[in-house]
Design a protein around this motif. Structure first.
Motif, PDB file in Angstrom:
ATOM      1  N   LEU A 205       0.856  -1.177   0.000  1.00  0.00           N
ATOM      2  CA  LEU A 205       0.000   0.000   0.000  1.00  0.00           C
ATOM      3  C   LEU A 205       0.896   1.232   0.000  1.00  0.00           C
ATOM      4  N   LYS A 206       0.643   2.141  -0.916  1.00  0.00           N
ATOM      5  CA  LYS A 206       1.450   3.352  -1.002  1.00  0.00           C
ATOM      6  C   LYS A 206       0.650   4.556  -0.505  1.00  0.00           C
ATOM      7  N   VAL A 207       1.348   5.463   0.146  1.00  0.00           N
ATOM      8  CA  VAL A 207       0.775   6.749   0.526  1.00  0.00           C
ATOM      9  C   VAL A 207       1.535   7.820  -0.261  1.00  0.00           C
ATOM     10  N   ILE A 208       0.810   8.527  -1.108  1.00  0.00           N
ATOM     11  CA  ILE A 208       1.413   9.547  -1.966  1.00  0.00           C
ATOM     12  C   ILE A 208       1.045  10.919  -1.417  1.00  0.00           C
ATOM     13  N   GLY A 209       2.047  11.728  -1.147  1.00  0.00           N
ATOM     14  CA  GLY A 209       1.808  13.077  -0.629  1.00  0.00           C
ATOM     15  C   GLY A 209       2.826  14.049  -1.172  1.00  0.00           C
ATOM     16  N   ASN A 210       2.676  15.308  -0.808  1.00  0.00           N
ATOM     17  CA  ASN A 210       3.578  16.361  -1.261  1.00  0.00           C
ATOM     18  C   ASN A 210       4.168  17.083  -0.060  1.00  0.00           C
ATOM     19  N   VAL A 211       5.480  17.331  -0.127  1.00  0.00           N
ATOM     20  CA  VAL A 211       6.212  17.976   0.962  1.00  0.00           C
ATOM     21  C   VAL A 211       6.726  19.328   0.481  1.00  0.00           C
ATOM     22  N   PRO A 212       6.533  20.400   1.255  1.00  0.00           N
ATOM     23  CA  PRO A 212       7.057  21.715   0.864  1.00  0.00           C
ATOM     24  C   PRO A 212       8.570  21.671   0.697  1.00  0.00           C
ATOM     25  N   GLU A 213       9.081  22.528  -0.181  1.00  0.00           N
ATOM     26  CA  GLU A 213      10.505  22.524  -0.476  1.00  0.00           C
ATOM     27  C   GLU A 213      11.349  22.834   0.762  1.00  0.00           C
ATOM     28  N   ALA A 214      10.791  23.551   1.735  1.00  0.00           N
ATOM     29  CA  ALA A 214      11.538  23.871   2.951  1.00  0.00           C
ATOM     30  C   ALA A 214      11.710  22.659   3.861  1.00  0.00           C
ATOM     31  N   ASP A 215      10.884  21.609   3.677  1.00  0.00           N
ATOM     32  CA  ASP A 215      10.917  20.442   4.565  1.00  0.00           C
ATOM     33  C   ASP A 215      11.489  19.200   3.923  1.00  0.00           C
ATOM     34  N   VAL A 216      11.768  19.226   2.626  1.00  0.00           N
ATOM     35  CA  VAL A 216      12.185  17.997   1.945  1.00  0.00           C
ATOM     36  C   VAL A 216      13.644  17.650   2.229  1.00  0.00           C
ATOM     37  N   GLY A 217      14.441  18.613   2.672  1.00  0.00           N
ATOM     38  CA  GLY A 217      15.868  18.383   2.887  1.00  0.00           C
ATOM     39  C   GLY A 217      16.199  17.233   3.809  1.00  0.00           C
ATOM     40  N   PRO A 218      15.570  17.111   4.995  1.00  0.00           N
ATOM     41  CA  PRO A 218      15.941  16.033   5.915  1.00  0.00           C
ATOM     42  C   PRO A 218      15.447  14.648   5.505  1.00  0.00           C
ATOM     43  N   LEU A 219      14.612  14.544   4.477  1.00  0.00           N
ATOM     44  CA  LEU A 219      14.047  13.250   4.105  1.00  0.00           C
ATOM     45  C   LEU A 219      15.077  12.390   3.388  1.00  0.00           C
ATOM     46  N   ARG A 220      15.052  11.086   3.697  1.00  0.00           N
ATOM     47  CA  ARG A 220      15.951  10.121   3.075  1.00  0.00           C
ATOM     48  C   ARG A 220      15.162   8.843   2.746  1.00  0.00           C
ATOM     49  N   LEU A 221      15.592   8.139   1.710  1.00  0.00           N
ATOM     50  CA  LEU A 221      14.977   6.858   1.374  1.00  0.00           C
ATOM     51  C   LEU A 221      15.197   5.877   2.519  1.00  0.00           C
ATOM     52  N   GLY A 222      14.163   5.137   2.850  1.00  0.00           N
ATOM     53  CA  GLY A 222      14.263   4.162   3.919  1.00  0.00           C
ATOM     54  C   GLY A 222      13.889   4.672   5.291  1.00  0.00           C
ATOM     55  N   GLN A 223      13.627   5.978   5.433  1.00  0.00           N
ATOM     56  CA  GLN A 223      13.215   6.501   6.733  1.00  0.00           C
ATOM     57  C   GLN A 223      11.867   5.922   7.144  1.00  0.00           C
ATOM     58  N   GLN A 224      11.716   5.684   8.439  1.00  0.00           N
ATOM     59  CA  GLN A 224      10.502   5.085   8.968  1.00  0.00           C
ATOM     60  C   GLN A 224       9.384   6.123   9.072  1.00  0.00           C
ATOM     61  N   ALA A 225       8.160   5.649   8.888  1.00  0.00           N
ATOM     62  CA  ALA A 225       6.997   6.529   8.975  1.00  0.00           C
ATOM     63  C   ALA A 225       5.835   5.755   9.582  1.00  0.00           C
ATOM     64  N   SER A 226       4.994   6.477  10.299  1.00  0.00           N
ATOM     65  CA  SER A 226       3.766   5.905  10.850  1.00  0.00           C
ATOM     66  C   SER A 226       2.596   6.457  10.055  1.00  0.00           C
ATOM     67  N   VAL A 227       1.817   5.569   9.444  1.00  0.00           N
ATOM     68  CA  VAL A 227       0.706   5.961   8.569  1.00  0.00           C
ATOM     69  C   VAL A 227      -0.611   5.724   9.293  1.00  0.00           C
ATOM     70  N   THR A 228      -1.443   6.762   9.339  1.00  0.00           N
ATOM     71  CA  THR A 228      -2.752   6.661   9.980  1.00  0.00           C
ATOM     72  C   THR A 228      -3.836   6.990   8.973  1.00  0.00           C
ATOM     73  N   LEU A 229      -4.791   6.074   8.813  1.00  0.00           N
ATOM     74  CA  LEU A 229      -5.916   6.304   7.917  1.00  0.00           C
ATOM     75  C   LEU A 229      -6.955   7.173   8.603  1.00  0.00           C
ATOM     76  N   LEU A 230      -7.868   7.697   7.824  1.00  0.00           N
ATOM     77  CA  LEU A 230      -8.925   8.540   8.376  1.00  0.00           C
ATOM     78  C   LEU A 230      -9.799   7.755   9.346  1.00  0.00           C
ATOM     79  N   THR A 231      -9.831   6.435   9.196  1.00  0.00           N
ATOM     80  CA  THR A 231     -10.613   5.576  10.087  1.00  0.00           C
ATOM     81  C   THR A 231      -9.929   5.357  11.433  1.00  0.00           C
ATOM     82  N   GLY A 232      -8.670   5.801  11.567  1.00  0.00           N
ATOM     83  CA  GLY A 232      -7.937   5.649  12.817  1.00  0.00           C
ATOM     84  C   GLY A 232      -6.950   4.506  12.827  1.00  0.00           C
ATOM     85  N   GLU A 233      -6.954   3.658  11.808  1.00  0.00           N
ATOM     86  CA  GLU A 233      -6.024   2.534  11.761  1.00  0.00           C
ATOM     87  C   GLU A 233      -4.621   3.028  11.448  1.00  0.00           C
ATOM     88  N   THR A 234      -3.633   2.473  12.156  1.00  0.00           N
ATOM     89  CA  THR A 234      -2.244   2.902  12.031  1.00  0.00           C
ATOM     90  C   THR A 234      -1.385   1.758  11.504  1.00  0.00           C
TER      91      THR A 234
END
Length: 364
Positions: A205-234
């Motif tokens: 399952l992919k989550v596609i989003g957009n990050v402002p140019e001021a915040d994209v610098g610290p992002l790296r491939l493989g970084q961990q993320a917690s995904v929460t759906l609108l239904t509350g499932e994480t």
């Protein structure tokens, strides 16, 4: 005869001396009145505030990304043959395996033509092998042997084409997934390129989003993320893609987060991803303590060593339901937690120190 001493001048001198003494003592009292010692009543006029000592701790910086879910792959299954649908084996919402038959078309006379093609191929094969033997014995020329080979190869090509046409009457899933829609029923006549079904691969399952140019610098491939759906499932995921070119209209970069073994098979659903970044030193405070000074800077009111109010600028690291993590405040700073709205920068106060409870934001 005794002389008479005039008393008028003496009385006048005494009166002058007395007036001078009175004036002197009166001026002394006025001076004392102008510089009195501070009384308890006057000391009570200094504003009282409550303050607590901030202890620095380590906090992980995070980045929140809003996006939508998408399957790992999506394909529109189309027909590669012409014919009428005679069988529909899978319907909307069903799971299918890779290469599993979804529907079948009427093969018409393909099977009969195949039998004929197989017989013709066998005939031409025998003729070619015979021509080769005669050529080796010198009883047939090179052109005759080449003609026999040509007929044999044409028969093989015709057989391959008919076998492919017959195979195309069975419409198969290119990969395992879920059929989200079906465009056919029994009796539907289809041609090459006509849509049969939409197939979604939810192995990831992919989550596609957009990050402002001021915040994209610290992002790296493989970084961990917690995904929460609108239904509350994480769910847990990792960054799989970071766009290299910004959207010219929004100045944002596309970011993809992949969730493996997702329990939810939903596409187009709203999701929020929190990406774990680096750790920073910071303080945990109540958002009610935040102020904006005349210069438009965000900060809090703290105390100097001589109990004077000062404005300490800060930066918000992240926030949660209990408070905000901030950086920029010195360690062991005395933070005003009660009464900060009634005192101004540069004003002397009478602080009452209070203990900060563990695991609670300062000021709560």
């Amino acid at each position: 005869m005794a002389k008479h001493i005039p008393t008028g001048p003496i009385i006048a001198v005494l009166m002058v001396i007395g007036a001078g003494a009175w004036l002197y003592t009166g001026n002394s009292d006025e001076v004392a009145a102008e510089t009195p010692e501070e009384s308890p009543a006057e000391r009570s006029l200094v504003p009282k505030v409550q303050a607590t000592v901030l202890n620095e701790s380590s906090v992980r910086r995070t980045l929140e990304l809003n996006g939508v879910t998408q399957p790992a792959r999506t394909v529109s299954v189309t027909s590669e043959a012409t014919g009428r649908v005679v069988e529909v084996l899978k319907s909307k919402g069903e799971r299918v395996a890779a290469n599993e038959v979804i529907a079948r078309l009427d093969p018409q006379d393909l099977e009969a033509r195949l039998r004929q093609a197989r017989a013709y191929q066998e005939q031409t094969r025998l003729e070619y092998e015979g021509a080769q033997r005669l050529r080796n014995e010198g009883l047939q020329n090179r052109a005759q042997a080449a003609a026999a080979l040509t007929q044999y190869e044409q028969a093989r090509a015709e057989l391959d084409s008919l076998e492919r046409s017959l195979a195309n009457t069975s419409i198969r899933a290119p990969f395992a997934g879920v059929m989200d829609s079906s465009a056919i029923e029994i009796g539907t006549y289809v041609r090459p390129g006509d849509a049969i079904a939409e197939l979604y691969d939810f192995s990831e399952l992919k989550v596609i989003g957009n990050v402002p140019e001021a915040d994209v610098g610290p992002l790296r491939l493989g970084q961990q993320a917690s995904v929460t759906l609108l239904t509350g499932e994480t769910m847990n995921g990792t960054i799989d893609y970071i766009g290299a070119v910004a959207n010219p209209a929004t100045r944002t970069f596309e970011v993809e987060i992949v969730v493996e073994d997702s329990p939810k098979q939903v596409a187009g659903a709203t999701a929020t991803a929190v990406v774990q970044l680096d750790q920073l030193p910071g303080h945990y405070i109540s958002p009610a303590l935040l102020n904006i000074n005349e210069a438009g800077k965000l900060g809090v009111k703290t105390l100097t060593e001589d109990d004077t109010v000062q404005f300490s600028e800060l930066t918000i690291i992240r926030s949660d339901t209990g408070g905000v993590w901030v950086s920029g405040i010195p360690d062991q700073a005395r933070l005003i937690v009660v009464g900060q709205g009634f005192v101004n920068t540069g004003e002397a106060v009478d602080p009452i120190m209070v203990e900060q409870e563990d695991n609670l934001a300062a000021g709560l």
